[in-house]
Motif scaffolding. Structure first.
Motif, PDB file in Angstrom:
ATOM      1  N   ASP A 192       0.858  -1.180   0.000  1.00 33.11           N
ATOM      2  CA  ASP A 192       0.000   0.000   0.000  1.00 33.11           C
ATOM      3  C   ASP A 192       0.897   1.233   0.000  1.00 33.11           C
ATOM      4  N   LEU A 193       0.630   2.169  -0.893  1.00 36.66           N
ATOM      5  CA  LEU A 193       1.494   3.338  -1.013  1.00 36.66           C
ATOM      6  C   LEU A 193       1.613   4.090   0.318  1.00 36.66           C
ATOM      7  N   ASP A 194       0.493   4.225   1.019  1.00 35.63           N
ATOM      8  CA  ASP A 194       0.520   5.009   2.261  1.00 35.63           C
ATOM      9  C   ASP A 194       1.288   4.315   3.387  1.00 35.63           C
ATOM     10  N   GLU A 195       1.493   3.009   3.252  1.00 34.21           N
ATOM     11  CA  GLU A 195       2.265   2.297   4.279  1.00 34.21           C
ATOM     12  C   GLU A 195       3.757   2.293   3.997  1.00 34.21           C
ATOM     13  N   ILE A 196       4.134   2.545   2.739  1.00 34.64           N
ATOM     14  CA  ILE A 196       5.555   2.464   2.362  1.00 34.64           C
ATOM     15  C   ILE A 196       6.171   3.849   2.131  1.00 34.64           C
ATOM     16  N   ILE A 197       5.330   4.861   1.943  1.00 32.07           N
ATOM     17  CA  ILE A 197       5.806   6.170   1.467  1.00 32.07           C
ATOM     18  C   ILE A 197       6.898   6.765   2.365  1.00 32.07           C
ATOM     19  N   ASP A 198       6.823   6.514   3.693  1.00 29.49           N
ATOM     20  CA  ASP A 198       7.809   7.111   4.610  1.00 29.49           C
ATOM     21  C   ASP A 198       9.044   6.236   4.805  1.00 29.49           C
ATOM     22  N   LYS A 199       9.124   5.130   4.056  1.00 22.33           N
ATOM     23  CA  LYS A 199      10.225   4.179   4.266  1.00 22.33           C
ATOM     24  C   LYS A 199      11.159   4.065   3.065  1.00 22.33           C
ATOM     25  N   VAL A 200      10.776   4.628   1.920  1.00 24.27           N
ATOM     26  CA  VAL A 200      11.573   4.418   0.701  1.00 24.27           C
ATOM     27  C   VAL A 200      12.436   5.635   0.375  1.00 24.27           C
ATOM     28  N   ASP A 201      13.491   5.362  -0.402  1.00 24.67           N
ATOM     29  CA  ASP A 201      14.397   6.434  -0.848  1.00 24.67           C
ATOM     30  C   ASP A 201      13.943   7.034  -2.175  1.00 24.67           C
ATOM     31  N   VAL A 202      13.262   6.207  -2.962  1.00 24.21           N
ATOM     32  CA  VAL A 202      12.809   6.666  -4.284  1.00 24.21           C
ATOM     33  C   VAL A 202      11.351   6.277  -4.471  1.00 24.21           C
ATOM     34  N   VAL A 203      10.536   7.249  -4.860  1.00 26.28           N
ATOM     35  CA  VAL A 203       9.161   6.968  -5.300  1.00 26.28           C
ATOM     36  C   VAL A 203       9.158   7.165  -6.806  1.00 26.28           C
ATOM     37  N   MET A 204       8.984   6.059  -7.525  1.00 23.79           N
ATOM     38  CA  MET A 204       8.991   6.131  -8.997  1.00 23.79           C
ATOM     39  C   MET A 204       7.561   5.940  -9.492  1.00 23.79           C
ATOM     40  N   LEU A 205       7.050   6.959 -10.148  1.00 27.43           N
ATOM     41  CA  LEU A 205       5.669   6.924 -10.622  1.00 27.43           C
ATOM     42  C   LEU A 205       5.612   6.480 -12.075  1.00 27.43           C
ATOM     43  N   LEU A 206       4.500   5.865 -12.429  1.00 25.91           N
ATOM     44  CA  LEU A 206       4.293   5.431 -13.814  1.00 25.91           C
ATOM     45  C   LEU A 206       2.991   5.988 -14.338  1.00 25.91           C
ATOM     46  N   ARG A 207       2.977   6.272 -15.614  1.00 25.71           N
ATOM     47  CA  ARG A 207       1.751   6.674 -16.313  1.00 25.71           C
ATOM     48  C   ARG A 207       0.869   5.439 -16.521  1.00 25.71           C
ATOM     49  N   VAL A 208      -0.441   5.630 -16.496  1.00 24.68           N
ATOM     50  CA  VAL A 208      -1.336   4.539 -16.885  1.00 24.68           C
ATOM     51  C   VAL A 208      -1.248   4.416 -18.404  1.00 24.68           C
ATOM     52  N   MET A 232       0.821  16.402  -2.493  1.00 24.59           N
ATOM     53  CA  MET A 232       1.717  17.037  -1.515  1.00 24.59           C
ATOM     54  C   MET A 232       1.583  16.422  -0.114  1.00 24.59           C
ATOM     55  N   ASP A 233       0.393  15.958   0.236  1.00 25.58           N
ATOM     56  CA  ASP A 233       0.242  15.299   1.549  1.00 25.58           C
ATOM     57  C   ASP A 233       1.165  14.088   1.631  1.00 25.58           C
ATOM     58  N   ARG A 234       1.195  13.317   0.550  1.00 25.06           N
ATOM     59  CA  ARG A 234       2.058  12.120   0.544  1.00 25.06           C
ATOM     60  C   ARG A 234       3.529  12.530   0.462  1.00 25.06           C
ATOM     61  N   VAL A 235       3.832  13.535  -0.353  1.00 27.06           N
ATOM     62  CA  VAL A 235       5.226  14.005  -0.462  1.00 27.06           C
ATOM     63  C   VAL A 235       5.750  14.396   0.922  1.00 27.06           C
ATOM     64  N   ASN A 236       4.921  15.060   1.709  1.00 26.68           N
ATOM     65  CA  ASN A 236       5.353  15.527   3.034  1.00 26.68           C
ATOM     66  C   ASN A 236       5.627  14.389   4.009  1.00 26.68           C
ATOM     67  N   LYS A 237       5.185  13.175   3.669  1.00 28.05           N
ATOM     68  CA  LYS A 237       5.462  12.009   4.527  1.00 28.05           C
ATOM     69  C   LYS A 237       6.749  11.300   4.107  1.00 28.05           C
ATOM     70  N   MET A 238       7.314  11.686   2.957  1.00 28.03           N
ATOM     71  CA  MET A 238       8.526  10.998   2.463  1.00 28.03           C
ATOM     72  C   MET A 238       9.717  11.327   3.350  1.00 28.03           C
ATOM     73  N   LYS A 239      10.727  10.429   3.324  1.00 28.62           N
ATOM     74  CA  LYS A 239      11.974  10.673   4.068  1.00 28.62           C
ATOM     75  C   LYS A 239      12.599  11.986   3.589  1.00 28.62           C
ATOM     76  N   GLU A 240      13.382  12.589   4.449  1.00 25.86           N
ATOM     77  CA  GLU A 240      13.932  13.912   4.129  1.00 25.86           C
ATOM     78  C   GLU A 240      14.711  13.925   2.809  1.00 25.86           C
ATOM     79  N   ASN A 241      15.527  12.885   2.597  1.00 26.03           N
ATOM     80  CA  ASN A 241      16.369  12.858   1.389  1.00 26.03           C
ATOM     81  C   ASN A 241      15.781  12.047   0.233  1.00 26.03           C
ATOM     82  N   ALA A 242      14.552  11.589   0.404  1.00 25.65           N
ATOM     83  CA  ALA A 242      13.953  10.757  -0.646  1.00 25.65           C
ATOM     84  C   ALA A 242      13.604  11.604  -1.871  1.00 25.65           C
ATOM     85  N   ILE A 243      13.598  10.942  -3.017  1.00 19.97           N
ATOM     86  CA  ILE A 243      13.331  11.660  -4.272  1.00 19.97           C
ATOM     87  C   ILE A 243      12.158  11.040  -5.037  1.00 19.97           C
ATOM     88  N   ILE A 244      11.620  11.857  -5.944  1.00 25.58           N
ATOM     89  CA  ILE A 244      10.499  11.439  -6.797  1.00 25.58           C
ATOM     90  C   ILE A 244      11.010  11.327  -8.238  1.00 25.58           C
TER      91      ILE A 244
END
Ligand code: CP
Length: 288
Positions: A192-208, A232-244
């Motif tokens: 689930d994205l909301d359960e992992i968002i604060d634990k990863v270094d990279v969030v890689m998004l894909l187009r449908v 932005m709500d989800r972005v604000n939960k990401m680790k400080e150095n994590a990237i999109i």
């Protein structure tokens, strides 16, 4: 040298390509003085891959030919092989090919006598995209080992996801997938994205990838954005150095909110810029 599938390259060779791309970023000069010609044969639409391969070739002092599939003899039934062979006979020194068929290159290898650079095959491979993604990650973190990435969205239809999942795991990263259940890929760590968002270094998004769907997606754009989109709500939960990251093209306010595209954590346009350096490295190595 062909560049068809990253499985053909050792992790050492992959790091060498990234080193070379970094050299081009830092100003390495190569000038073929117009004596080499790169043919870009795109049988599927593209902006970044097509024109960054073209830009990379131009920066290396090559000339380019850009095949117009819509107004070509494909419309008269000409095959992929006959089209590619024609450009070889014209005198191209390498061909860059994107095609809808997975592993289209298997019908060319051994019969085409110039390097083939795979610019994407169906839902299979997108090696140059994956390399530019890796370059972007390495520039950010200085390593791959131990990093965690979540790939979010239409994983099933994404050649970027398929290529990245394999090579990232091989380089010591942990890869999770997330998004709609219908795009869940067997054998992946689906979360689930909301359960992992604060634990990863990279969030890689894909187009449908609507163009690869047999029927339209179940969710509306609004539902998709609410459940799986990066806001932005989800972005604000990401680790400080994590990237999109996102291979692009992106659909604003579907998988990514408009204000996230160029937020401080986003490396999306840097990825696009790195694409030129990676493709310079690939063309240079192919021509050698
Ligand atoms: N990322 C990518 O492959 O974009 P294009 O389809 O525009 O080439």
């Amino acid at each position: 040298m062909n560049v068809l599938n990253l499985d053909d390259f050792s992790t050492e060779e992959i790091n060498q390509i990234l080193d070379l791309a970094e050299e081009f970023k830092n100003g390495k000069q190569v000038d073929y003085k117009g004596e080499k010609v790169i043919a870009n044969l795109f049988f599927e639409p593209s902006t970044r891959t097509h024109y960054s391969f073209d830009m990379a070739a131009l920066k290396l002092g090559c000339k380019t030919q850009n095949f117009d599939a819509e107004n070509s003899s494909l419309k008269k039934g000409e095959t992929l092989y006959d089209t590619v062979k024609t450009f070889e006979m014209f005198g191209a020194d390498a061909v860059v090919i994107r095609h809808v068929e997975n592993e289209y290159y298997k019908q060319l290898v051994g019969k085409i006598n110039i390097p083939i650079l795979n610019a994407g095959d169906g839902t299979g491979n997108h090696p140059s995209q994956s390399l530019l993604d890796l370059l972007t990650i390495r520039q950010e973190f200085g390593k791959f080992e131990g990093l965690k990435v979540v790939i979010v969205g239409d994983v099933t239809h994404s050649r970027v996801a398929h290529t990245n999942m394999k090579i990232m795991e091989r380089l010591g990263m942990t890869v999770y997938t997330s998004g709609p259940e219908e795009y869940r890929e067997e054998g992946t760590k689906f979360v689930d994205l909301d359960e992992i968002i604060d634990k990863v270094d990279v969030v890689m998004l894909l187009r449908v990838q609507h163009e690869r769907h047999e029927h339209s997606m179940i969710e509306t754009v609004e539902e998709y954005h609410k459940l799986h989109g990066l806001n932005m709500d989800r972005v604000n939960k990401m680790k400080e150095n994590a990237i999109i990251m996102h291979p692009a093209p992106f659909n604003r306010n579907v998988e990514i909110a408009d204000d996230v595209v160029e937020c401080s954590k986003s490396r999306i346009f840097k990825q696009i810029q790195n694409g030129v350096y990676v493709r310079m490295a690939l063309i240079y190595k192919a021509l050698k």
